[in-house]
Structures are given as structure tokens and as C-alpha cells.
Scaffold this active site. Structure first.
Site, PDB file in Angstrom:
ATOM      1  N   ASP A  82       0.844  -1.192   0.000  1.00 44.90           N
ATOM      2  CA  ASP A  82       0.000   0.000   0.000  1.00 44.90           C
ATOM      3  C   ASP A  82       0.886   1.250   0.000  1.00 44.90           C
ATOM      4  O   ASP A  82       1.692   1.448   0.900  1.00 44.90           O
ATOM      5  CB  ASP A  82      -0.902  -0.004   1.233  1.00 44.90           C
ATOM      6  CG  ASP A  82      -2.067   0.962   1.114  1.00 44.90           C
ATOM      7  OD1 ASP A  82      -1.865   2.083   0.612  1.00 44.90           O
ATOM      8  OD2 ASP A  82      -3.178   0.607   1.537  1.00 44.90           O
TER       9      ASP A  82
ATOM     10  N   SER B 149      -7.152   4.311  -1.541  1.00 49.52           N
ATOM     11  CA  SER B 149      -6.969   2.864  -1.435  1.00 49.52           C
ATOM     12  C   SER B 149      -8.257   2.103  -1.693  1.00 49.52           C
ATOM     13  O   SER B 149      -8.220   0.947  -2.134  1.00 49.52           O
ATOM     14  CB  SER B 149      -6.429   2.498  -0.043  1.00 49.52           C
ATOM     15  OG  SER B 149      -5.126   2.984   0.140  1.00 49.52           O
TER      16      SER B 149
ATOM     17  N   THR C 130      -8.043  -1.646   1.883  1.00 48.80           N
ATOM     18  CA  THR C 130      -7.517  -2.658   0.963  1.00 48.80           C
ATOM     19  C   THR C 130      -8.076  -4.042   1.238  1.00 48.80           C
ATOM     20  O   THR C 130      -8.673  -4.657   0.342  1.00 48.80           O
ATOM     21  CB  THR C 130      -5.980  -2.647   0.971  1.00 48.80           C
ATOM     22  OG1 THR C 130      -5.512  -1.353   0.588  1.00 48.80           O
ATOM     23  CG2 THR C 130      -5.425  -3.680   0.006  1.00 48.80           C
TER      24      THR C 130
ATOM     25  N   GLU D  13      -1.170  -7.724   2.384  1.00 49.22           N
ATOM     26  CA  GLU D  13      -0.944  -6.283   2.254  1.00 49.22           C
ATOM     27  C   GLU D  13       0.094  -5.788   3.254  1.00 49.22           C
ATOM     28  O   GLU D  13      -0.042  -6.012   4.464  1.00 49.22           O
ATOM     29  CB  GLU D  13      -2.239  -5.501   2.475  1.00 49.22           C
ATOM     30  CG  GLU D  13      -2.035  -3.999   2.308  1.00 49.22           C
ATOM     31  CD  GLU D  13      -3.113  -3.136   2.960  1.00 49.22           C
ATOM     32  OE1 GLU D  13      -3.249  -1.965   2.549  1.00 49.22           O
ATOM     33  OE2 GLU D  13      -3.799  -3.620   3.888  1.00 49.22           O
TER      34      GLU D  13
ATOM     35  N   ASP E 286       2.132   2.860   3.285  1.00 52.13           N
ATOM     36  CA  ASP E 286       1.247   3.995   3.012  1.00 52.13           C
ATOM     37  C   ASP E 286       1.226   4.985   4.173  1.00 52.13           C
ATOM     38  O   ASP E 286       1.313   6.195   3.975  1.00 52.13           O
ATOM     39  CB  ASP E 286      -0.162   3.464   2.748  1.00 52.13           C
ATOM     40  CG  ASP E 286      -1.187   4.566   2.574  1.00 52.13           C
ATOM     41  OD1 ASP E 286      -1.075   5.325   1.599  1.00 52.13           O
ATOM     42  OD2 ASP E 286      -2.103   4.673   3.413  1.00 52.13           O
TER      43      ASP E 286
ATOM     44  N   HIS F 271       2.204   8.942   4.193  1.00 56.76           N
ATOM     45  CA  HIS F 271       1.322  10.041   4.590  1.00 56.76           C
ATOM     46  C   HIS F 271       1.998  10.953   5.615  1.00 56.76           C
ATOM     47  O   HIS F 271       1.850  12.178   5.569  1.00 56.76           O
ATOM     48  CB  HIS F 271       0.027   9.491   5.185  1.00 56.76           C
ATOM     49  CG  HIS F 271      -0.981   9.078   4.177  1.00 56.76           C
ATOM     50  ND1 HIS F 271      -1.592   9.958   3.317  1.00 56.76           N
ATOM     51  CD2 HIS F 271      -1.505   7.849   3.883  1.00 56.76           C
ATOM     52  CE1 HIS F 271      -2.448   9.299   2.545  1.00 56.76           C
ATOM     53  NE2 HIS F 271      -2.403   8.016   2.858  1.00 56.76           N
TER      54      HIS F 271
ATOM     55  N   ASP G  47      -1.433  -0.296  -4.703  1.00 51.87           N
ATOM     56  CA  ASP G  47      -2.681   0.362  -5.051  1.00 51.87           C
ATOM     57  C   ASP G  47      -2.411   1.758  -5.614  1.00 51.87           C
ATOM     58  O   ASP G  47      -3.087   2.218  -6.530  1.00 51.87           O
ATOM     59  CB  ASP G  47      -3.614   0.430  -3.848  1.00 51.87           C
ATOM     60  CG  ASP G  47      -2.903   0.849  -2.569  1.00 51.87           C
ATOM     61  OD1 ASP G  47      -1.685   1.125  -2.593  1.00 51.87           O
ATOM     62  OD2 ASP G  47      -3.575   0.905  -1.519  1.00 51.87           O
ATOM     63  N   HIS G  48      -1.404   2.440  -5.084  1.00 51.07           N
ATOM     64  CA  HIS G  48      -1.049   3.807  -5.481  1.00 51.07           C
ATOM     65  C   HIS G  48       0.269   4.147  -4.795  1.00 51.07           C
ATOM     66  O   HIS G  48       0.758   3.387  -3.948  1.00 51.07           O
ATOM     67  CB  HIS G  48      -2.125   4.810  -5.037  1.00 51.07           C
ATOM     68  CG  HIS G  48      -2.462   4.676  -3.581  1.00 51.07           C
ATOM     69  ND1 HIS G  48      -1.622   5.120  -2.577  1.00 51.07           N
ATOM     70  CD2 HIS G  48      -3.517   4.108  -2.951  1.00 51.07           C
ATOM     71  CE1 HIS G  48      -2.147   4.831  -1.395  1.00 51.07           C
ATOM     72  NE2 HIS G  48      -3.304   4.211  -1.602  1.00 51.07           N
TER      73      HIS G  48
ATOM     74  N   HIS H 191      -1.751  10.943  -1.529  1.00 48.06           N
ATOM     75  CA  HIS H 191      -1.395  10.028  -2.605  1.00 48.06           C
ATOM     76  C   HIS H 191      -0.972  10.807  -3.843  1.00 48.06           C
ATOM     77  O   HIS H 191      -1.258  11.998  -3.968  1.00 48.06           O
ATOM     78  CB  HIS H 191      -2.588   9.145  -2.965  1.00 48.06           C
ATOM     79  CG  HIS H 191      -3.083   8.308  -1.840  1.00 48.06           C
ATOM     80  ND1 HIS H 191      -4.281   7.611  -1.885  1.00 48.06           N
ATOM     81  CD2 HIS H 191      -2.567   8.054  -0.612  1.00 48.06           C
ATOM     82  CE1 HIS H 191      -4.459   6.965  -0.754  1.00 48.06           C
ATOM     83  NE2 HIS H 191      -3.437   7.220   0.034  1.00 48.06           N
TER      84      HIS H 191
END
Length: 489
Positions: free
Chosen positions: A75, A132, A189, A317, A322, A326, A364-365, A452
Site C-alpha cells: 500500500d 486505497s 484494501t 498487504e 502507506d 502520509h 494500489d497507489h 497520494h
């Protein structure tokens, strides 16, 4: 659900999965996209305590053995995150020859047969950067959707329409199925593979659907509060008790995981949020949380036994890449190293397993707009990065509670391996403890965002017809490839 635009056009039918500006190629020889999507209806649920080992379809009972698909999602994992982990690993393997030894360092994603990329944009005329929920839904169902949607799309009338996921399709065909994450079990996710809600914030409903409707054999993640009466705000349902009545074994610690020997299993390893960052989990006497690798390996053992001759589908995951992005935390590197270690374990299993196992690694990104090198000198200080002993999450409370400059200096030296300048000490004492900013400046990591970004994400595959993932695909194509693989056509 908040009002959203209703123009949801891409991949809007059940008959084919095609992303814009991509060429749809066959993942299995002789397969078609339509064959992989044939069962997109929502009916049919495998009971959570059903064992299909002895009664499976004949198509996978031949000499090739069971068919397994493992999908690994990092993620927030972009190219820079992957490279940061690569370089840190090379530094650790030979700091005296770094960076000339990078080509010789073993980085597990490189072991994949196919290397490509996937698009990430949502189906929303007003938003190009995806969250996500929309990206995981695209990967899980083969349908583009709006940001925030879990396992479904919005039709022209503004109604939320569930779409069958690859996990649900596998379950209904008799495969064992599982979800493993370092995030909350109810986070976007994993939720997108086994639940259907119009808003990702409906985490209590997601937990309810896991237990009452999901039929998922293995659920390993964080945040047990969503499953317990005291932690739920919308009702007082005891979902843990319900899961136990449905035949699930319930576990909350690493030792519980080690002793677990059969599925179905519900493992919730944190109280109310994600699992801790890996630096705060590994080699700590205070944590009872397992690592992602231990959860993934246990899930494979359980699903392999439960899937029998048919096989299994597993989504794993690395969720905290992620979160580090952030927050612009340098420990994104350590999350990435844990992720790459797990990818290596999955590839080892695929190489050694009976039957045919496909491993797909993607994201996912991207999160944070990470750059390696920032602000002046042509350098990234991997000695500082490697010296971190704790995440910024763990460091900030210590700094905030320190009673003197000397104590702050001691904490940062012991936990981060750096001797603070007087100006840095002044900043830490005066401005809401900017620990991450100081560490990023010392290491020379740059960030363009606390959200993101819209860049394509790296995608890798190993197993039969992995060449589907050479080049650029749309993220919805991943679902079609998985369906075709599990159909065995």
C-alpha cells in the site's frame, strides 16, 4: 453516502475488463476475459467452517496439482519506495562498498519473471488521484469506481452496486481464501476483497460482513475493537463470539499465531488501530504483534491444507508503507524492507510448492511523492537511515515527555543514532516536535505530498503466463488475470 458524480464509465460491464489505453492480453493460454468474469453475480457463499479438501472440481485434480494465486499489495509503494528499500538493503550488506554493490544485493521483487506497471486513477471526473478504496476495488473486482467505494460502483441513478470480487469468486469455486494485512482488518484494501459498502468509513459494517457474509478462511490484521461490543458505536454486536460460533479460531498474539494449526481463523493483533511499524515490532520485548512474514506464512500453511487439491487465493498487504508516506516518515524504508522479505518468502513458496502458484506483486497507489535526495548536497545518508531504532510514532511521545534538552538529546542519540545540533534541539523543544522533518533533512529524503500521487505503480508477476504483466496494464486488468488463472482455462 455523500453525493458523488454518477458518470462511472470505465469497465462498466460484467462481460469484459478493459482499461483505457491498454491492450488486453491473455494471462492463461486459450483464456478469454469473458471466461474469467462469468460469475460476477453476488449469490453463493461458502460457509466459513466448510472444508472442501475432499470434494473439489476435477479440473485442477490432475498431475499439476492445486492452483494457487497470491496477490501482494504494498500500500503506497511507488518506484522510489522500492528503490529506497533496495539501497538500504545493499548498504546493510556492504556499507564499505556501497553504492557500487547495489547490483549485487538480493532484492526479492527483482526475482519476479515479469516487470511492468499499472495505472491507478479512479472513475471520477473530478478526481484523478485515487485512494486505497477505489484502487483496491479495481484490483479486486475489475471495475473502476469512485474514491471511497468498497467492493462496488455507483450506477447512473446514484445507487451503490456491489461487484463480485476475485476472492468471492475463488471461494465460490471451492478455493480456500485469505486476507492478511498490517493495517486494520477493516481498512480499505482488505475490505475491498470481501465486503461491499459505499463508504470506506463504514468499518463496523465491514467487520460485520466479514463474519456474517464473507466466508473468508483466514483473516489476519489489526483493530479487534471493531469486532467487539465495547469498541462498536453503531451496535453492540459481539462479532468475535459470532465468529467462534461459526467455527473460527480467535487469536490476538504472536504466540497464538505460532500455535495455530487449522482454519478458519480470525487473528486481530492490535486493539484499535493498525499494527505497529516494523521497527517498533521487531526485536521488542513489549510487543505481542507478529510480523507480516509470520502472518503470511501461517496463512499459506492453513490455506494449503484447507484448499486441498483445489488450491487457494491469498491477498497479503504491507499496509504501513502507506502510513509512513502520509506522515513523511523515513521508516518507510523499513516497511519496504519487510515487504520485500515477505515477497521473497512468497516466491520461495511458489518455487517449492506442489502444484502451480502465481505470485503477483503490485501497489494500489504511491503515497507521499518520495524522492531520494533533497535540498542541496548530492547525497542520501544511509548511515543515518540504518541507525534508526524506532519509528517517528514511537519517538515523538518520548521527545514530548522529555523534561530537559539533555534528555531530548539522549533520546535522539539512543533511538535515532544522531547527535542533535543546538538549532535542532531548539526546534524540538519549541515547535510540536518536528522529529520527521529533522530526520528527513539528515537523511536527505524529499516528499512532495502528505497524500497520494497519481503515478503508475510497479507491478511484478511470477508463475504461468506471467508475461501478461510485462509492460503497462490497467489496475482493473489484474482482476481479470486472477480470475482467468483460478478458472484454470
Amino acid at each position: 453516502m455523500s453525493e458523488k458524480p454518477t458518470t462511472k464509465g470505465t469497465s462498466g460491464t460484467d462481460e469484459e475488463i478493459e482499461g483505457p489505453n491498454t491492450t488486453r492480453r491473455t494471462f492463461l493460454k486459450g483464456s478469454s476475459a469473458a471466461a474469467g468474469i462469468a460469475a460476477l453475480g453476488m449469490e453463493g457463499t461458502k460457509p466459513a467452517n466448510a472444508n472442501d479438501t475432499d470434494e473439489t472440481d476435477d479440473e485442477n485434480d490432475g498431475d499439476d496439482g492445486p492452483t494457487n494465486v497470491i496477490l501482494f499489495i504494498g500500500d503506497g509503494q511507488g518506484r522510489a519506495q522500492l528503490d529506497l528499500g533496495r539501497y538500504l538493503k545493499a548498504y546493510r550488506e556492504g556499507s564499505e562498498t556501497f553504492p557500487l554493490n547495489v547490483a549485487d544485493a538480493t532484492y526479492n521483487v527483482d526475482r519476479h519473471d515479469a516487470h511492468g506497471s499499472a495505472t491507478t486513477f479512479p472513475d471520477d471526473p473530478e478526481e484523478f488521484v485515487a485512494d486505497s478504496a477505489s484502487t483496491a476495488t479495481a484490483i479486486a473486482t475489475g471495475h473502476k469506481t469512485y474514491n471511497g467505494a468498497i467492493g462496488g460502483v455507483e450506477n447512473d441513478a446514484g445507487e451503490f452496486v456491489p461487484k463480485k470480487t476475485v476472492l468471492e469468486g475463488a471461494r465460490d469455486m471451492g478455493y480456500a481464501v485469505g486476507l492478511v494485512t498490517t493495517a486494520r482488518m477493516t481498512h480499505a484494501t482488505p475490505a475491498s476483497f470481501a465486503s461491499h459498502v459505499p463508504d470506506r468509513g463504514e468499518e463496523e459494517e465491514i467487520a460485520k460482513q466479514y463474519v456474517r457474509d464473507g466466508g473468508v478462511d483466514v483473516l489476519f490484521g489489526g483493530a479487534r475493537s471493531y469486532f467487539l461490543p465495547d469498541g462498536r458505536e453503531t451496535d453492540d454486536a459481539d462479532l468475535v463470539a459470532e465468529a467462534k460460533r461459526n467455527g473460527y479460531q480467535y487469536l490476538t498474539t504472536e504466540s497464538d499465531l505460532e500455535s495455530l494449526d487449522s482454519a478458519p481463523a480470525l487473528g486481530l493483533f492490535s486493539e484499535s488501530d493498525h499494527l505497529n511499524y516494523t521497527l517498533d515490532r521487531q526485536d521488542s520485548d513489549d510487543t505481542t504483534q507478529p510480523g507480516l512474514g509470520a502472518m503470511a506464512e501461517k496463512a499459506i500453511d492453513l490455506l494449503e491444507a484447507r484448499g486441498g487439491r483445489k488450491g487457494f487465493f491469498l491477498m497479503v498487504e504491507a499496509g504501513r508503507i502507506d502510513h509512513a508516506g502520509h506522515a513523511n516518515y523515513p521508516v518507510v524504508a523499513h516497511e519496504q524492507l519487510e515487504a520485500d522479505d515477505v515477497v521473497g518468502r512468497l516466491l520461495d513458496y511458489a518455487a517449492d510448492s506442489h502444484g502451480e502458484t502465481s505470485v503477483i506483486t503490485t501497489a494500489d497507489h504511491e503515497t507521499g511523492g518520495l524522492s531520494l535526495g533533497s535540498g542541496g548536497p548530492y547525497d542520501v545518508n544511509f548511515d543515518v537511515l540504518d541507525g534508526l531504532e524506532a519509528s517517528t510514532d514511537a519517538l515523538v511521545p518520548l521527545v514530548e515527555e522529555a523534561e530537559s534538552r539533555d534528555e531530548v538529546a539522549s533520546i535522539m542519540q539512543e533511538e535515532a543514532g544522531i547527535d542533535l545540533l543546538d538549532t535542532e534541539l531548539d526546534e524540538l523543544r519549541a515547535y510540536n516536535t518536528p522529529v520527521a522533518e529533522i530526520l528527513n533533512h539528515r537523511i536527505r529524503l524529499g516528499w512532495t505530498s502528505t497524500g497520494h500521487t497519481a503515478e503508475n505503480v510497479p507491478t511484478f508477476a511470477t508463475g504461468p503466463n506471467a508475461e501478461f504483466f510485462d509492460g503497462t496494464v490497467d489496475n482493473t486488468d489484474i482482476a481479470g488475470a486472477i480470475r482467468e488463472r483460478l478458472n484454470g482455462d
